[in-house]
Write a protein that holds these residues in place. Structure first.
Motif, short mmCIF file in Angstrom:
data_model
loop_
_atom_site.label_atom_id
_atom_site.label_comp_id
_atom_site.label_asym_id
_atom_site.label_seq_id
_atom_site.Cartn_x
_atom_site.Cartn_y
_atom_site.Cartn_z
N GLU A 64 34.93 53.68 58.01
CA GLU A 64 34.75 55.12 58.10
C GLU A 64 36.11 55.81 58.00
O GLU A 64 36.90 55.72 58.95
CB GLU A 64 34.05 55.48 59.41
CG GLU A 64 33.67 56.94 59.51
CD GLU A 64 33.00 57.45 58.22
OE1 GLU A 64 33.53 58.41 57.61
OE2 GLU A 64 32.02 56.82 57.76
N PRO A 65 36.54 56.40 56.89
CA PRO A 65 35.71 56.50 55.69
C PRO A 65 35.63 55.17 54.93
O PRO A 65 36.51 54.32 55.10
CB PRO A 65 36.46 57.55 54.85
CG PRO A 65 37.89 57.37 55.24
CD PRO A 65 37.86 57.02 56.70
N PRO A 66 34.61 54.98 54.10
CA PRO A 66 34.46 53.72 53.35
C PRO A 66 35.54 53.62 52.28
O PRO A 66 35.62 54.44 51.37
CB PRO A 66 33.07 53.84 52.72
CG PRO A 66 32.79 55.31 52.66
CD PRO A 66 33.52 55.94 53.80
N MET A 67 36.43 52.63 52.45
CA MET A 67 37.52 52.46 51.49
C MET A 67 37.72 50.99 51.15
O MET A 67 37.41 50.11 51.96
CB MET A 67 38.83 53.00 52.08
CG MET A 67 38.85 54.49 52.33
SD MET A 67 40.32 55.01 53.21
CE MET A 67 41.58 54.73 51.95
N VAL A 68 38.21 50.75 49.97
CA VAL A 68 38.58 49.40 49.53
C VAL A 68 40.01 49.45 49.00
O VAL A 68 40.57 50.53 48.80
CB VAL A 68 37.63 48.89 48.42
CG1 VAL A 68 36.21 48.73 48.95
CG2 VAL A 68 37.68 49.79 47.18
N ALA A 69 40.58 48.26 48.76
CA ALA A 69 41.91 48.19 48.18
C ALA A 69 41.95 47.14 47.07
O ALA A 69 41.21 46.17 47.12
CB ALA A 69 42.95 47.82 49.25
N ILE A 70 42.78 47.39 46.07
CA ILE A 70 43.03 46.44 44.99
C ILE A 70 44.54 46.39 44.75
O ILE A 70 45.26 47.29 45.18
CB ILE A 70 42.32 46.85 43.68
CG1 ILE A 70 42.76 48.25 43.20
CG2 ILE A 70 40.79 46.76 43.82
CD1 ILE A 70 42.26 48.64 41.82
N ALA A 71 45.00 45.32 44.04
CA ALA A 71 46.43 45.22 43.76
C ALA A 71 46.67 44.91 42.28
O ALA A 71 46.68 43.75 41.88
CB ALA A 71 47.08 44.17 44.64
N PRO A 72 46.85 45.96 41.46
CA PRO A 72 47.15 45.73 40.06
C PRO A 72 48.63 45.41 39.84
O PRO A 72 49.49 45.94 40.54
CB PRO A 72 46.79 47.06 39.39
CG PRO A 72 46.78 48.06 40.47
CD PRO A 72 46.60 47.36 41.78
N ALA A 73 48.88 44.53 38.87
CA ALA A 73 50.26 44.18 38.55
C ALA A 73 50.92 45.33 37.79
O ALA A 73 50.24 46.04 37.03
CB ALA A 73 50.28 42.92 37.69
N LYS A 74 52.22 45.49 37.97
CA LYS A 74 52.94 46.54 37.24
C LYS A 74 52.98 46.21 35.74
O LYS A 74 53.20 47.10 34.93
CB LYS A 74 54.35 46.70 37.81
CG LYS A 74 54.34 47.32 39.21
CD LYS A 74 55.72 47.43 39.81
CE LYS A 74 55.66 48.06 41.20
NZ LYS A 74 56.97 48.03 41.89
N SER A 75 52.70 44.96 35.42
CA SER A 75 52.70 44.56 34.00
C SER A 75 51.37 44.87 33.31
O SER A 75 51.26 44.77 32.10
CB SER A 75 52.96 43.04 33.90
OG SER A 75 51.94 42.35 34.63
N SER A 76 50.36 45.24 34.08
CA SER A 76 49.05 45.53 33.50
C SER A 76 49.11 46.74 32.58
O SER A 76 49.69 47.76 32.94
CB SER A 76 48.02 45.79 34.62
OG SER A 76 46.83 46.36 34.09
N THR A 77 48.49 46.63 31.41
CA THR A 77 48.45 47.78 30.50
C THR A 77 47.19 48.61 30.77
O THR A 77 47.14 49.79 30.42
CB THR A 77 48.44 47.32 29.02
OG1 THR A 77 47.28 46.50 28.79
CG2 THR A 77 49.70 46.54 28.68
N SER A 78 46.20 48.00 31.42
CA SER A 78 44.97 48.75 31.72
C SER A 78 45.14 49.63 32.95
O SER A 78 44.59 50.73 33.02
CB SER A 78 43.80 47.78 31.95
OG SER A 78 43.53 47.05 30.79
N TRP A 79 45.88 49.14 33.95
CA TRP A 79 45.94 49.87 35.22
C TRP A 79 46.45 51.29 35.07
O TRP A 79 45.86 52.24 35.61
CB TRP A 79 46.75 49.10 36.28
CG TRP A 79 47.01 49.96 37.46
CD1 TRP A 79 48.23 50.38 37.90
CD2 TRP A 79 46.04 50.61 38.28
NE1 TRP A 79 48.07 51.25 38.95
CE2 TRP A 79 46.72 51.40 39.21
CE3 TRP A 79 44.64 50.61 38.32
CZ2 TRP A 79 46.09 52.17 40.17
CZ3 TRP A 79 44.00 51.39 39.28
CH2 TRP A 79 44.72 52.14 40.18
N PRO A 80 47.56 51.53 34.32
CA PRO A 80 48.03 52.92 34.21
C PRO A 80 46.96 53.86 33.64
O PRO A 80 46.84 55.01 34.06
CB PRO A 80 49.23 52.81 33.25
CG PRO A 80 49.67 51.38 33.37
CD PRO A 80 48.41 50.59 33.61
#
Ligand SMILES: Cc1cc2nc3c(=O)[nH]c(=O)nc-3n(C[C@H](O)[C@H](O)[C@H](O)COP(=O)(O)O)c2cc1C
Length: 177
Positions: A64-80
């Motif tokens: 509460e509030p409902p939250m999640v976390a992820i960890a994208p690599a700085k090298s990822s081209t999709s994340w930006p």
């Protein structure tokens, strides 16, 4: 140099040393590979185009509030591109989605070619056949070494019948219930 000698786990052949210049990366991957996890594909719509990447670093964060976390690599081209979209879907993969998992783990190309999906309430791609999904508004991004730590506020979710795709020591499997 900082020396850390830990208890040897059964079958642990070697010792490990933490130096001021970092751990032995291969050893670090090997040790952390013993933490079995599910696998997800993080997806979003950017300028009308679906974008996504395979992501193991996913966790529930807050009820509460409902939250999640992820960890994208700085090298990822999709994340930006996903960050620019401001909303994303975490598709939790089912046991029969290993090929999809591998396809979304390669940079470049049209990863969504031939992949059935439908838009969530925020328009993010919900992949057909996933075991579960959570749709999120991007909440915050924190610098974390060669990755970023990202939190999402969950606004929608669902589950389906089936078994999870698991990742353990560099290999895929599922639960034999
Ligand atoms: C099982 C598995 C788990 C992965 N977990 C992550 C992760 O947690 N974070 C991440 O940034 N990349 C992770 N990757 C690698 C990305 O999927 C890969 O670097 C990415 O798809 C590259 O494409 P992009 O340039 O389109 O982002 C994982 C790959 C595999 C096969």
């Amino acid at each position: 140099m900082t020396q850390v000698s830990g208890e040897r786990a059964p079958g642990d052949e070697g010792d490990f040393t933490v130096s001021a210049h970092g751990l032995d990366q291969a050893r670090f991957r090997e040790v952390l590979g013993h933490f079995a996890t599910g696998v997800t594909i993080v997806s979003a719509m950017e300028d009308g185009e679906p974008v996504g990447f395979t992501c193991q670093s996913f966790t529930s964060l807050s009820l509460e509030p409902p939250m999640v976390a992820i960890a994208p690599a700085k090298s990822s081209t999709s994340w930006p591109r996903i960050a620019k979209a401001g909303a994303f879907c975490v598709n939790i993969l089912a046991a029969d989605q290993e090929a999809l998992c591998r396809a979304f783990a390669v940079s470049g190309g049209d990863k969504f070619a031939g992949v059935p999906w439908r838009p969530g309430a925020l328009g993010t791609p919900i992949l057909e056949g996933s075991l579960a999904w959570v749709e999120c508004e991007l909440e915050s991004i924190h610098d974390a070494g060669d990755h970023e730590l990202v939190t999402g506020r969950v606004v929608g979710m669902a589950v389906a019948a089936g078994h999870p795709l698991l990742f353990y020591r560099g290999g895929f499997g599922t639960l034999a219930c």
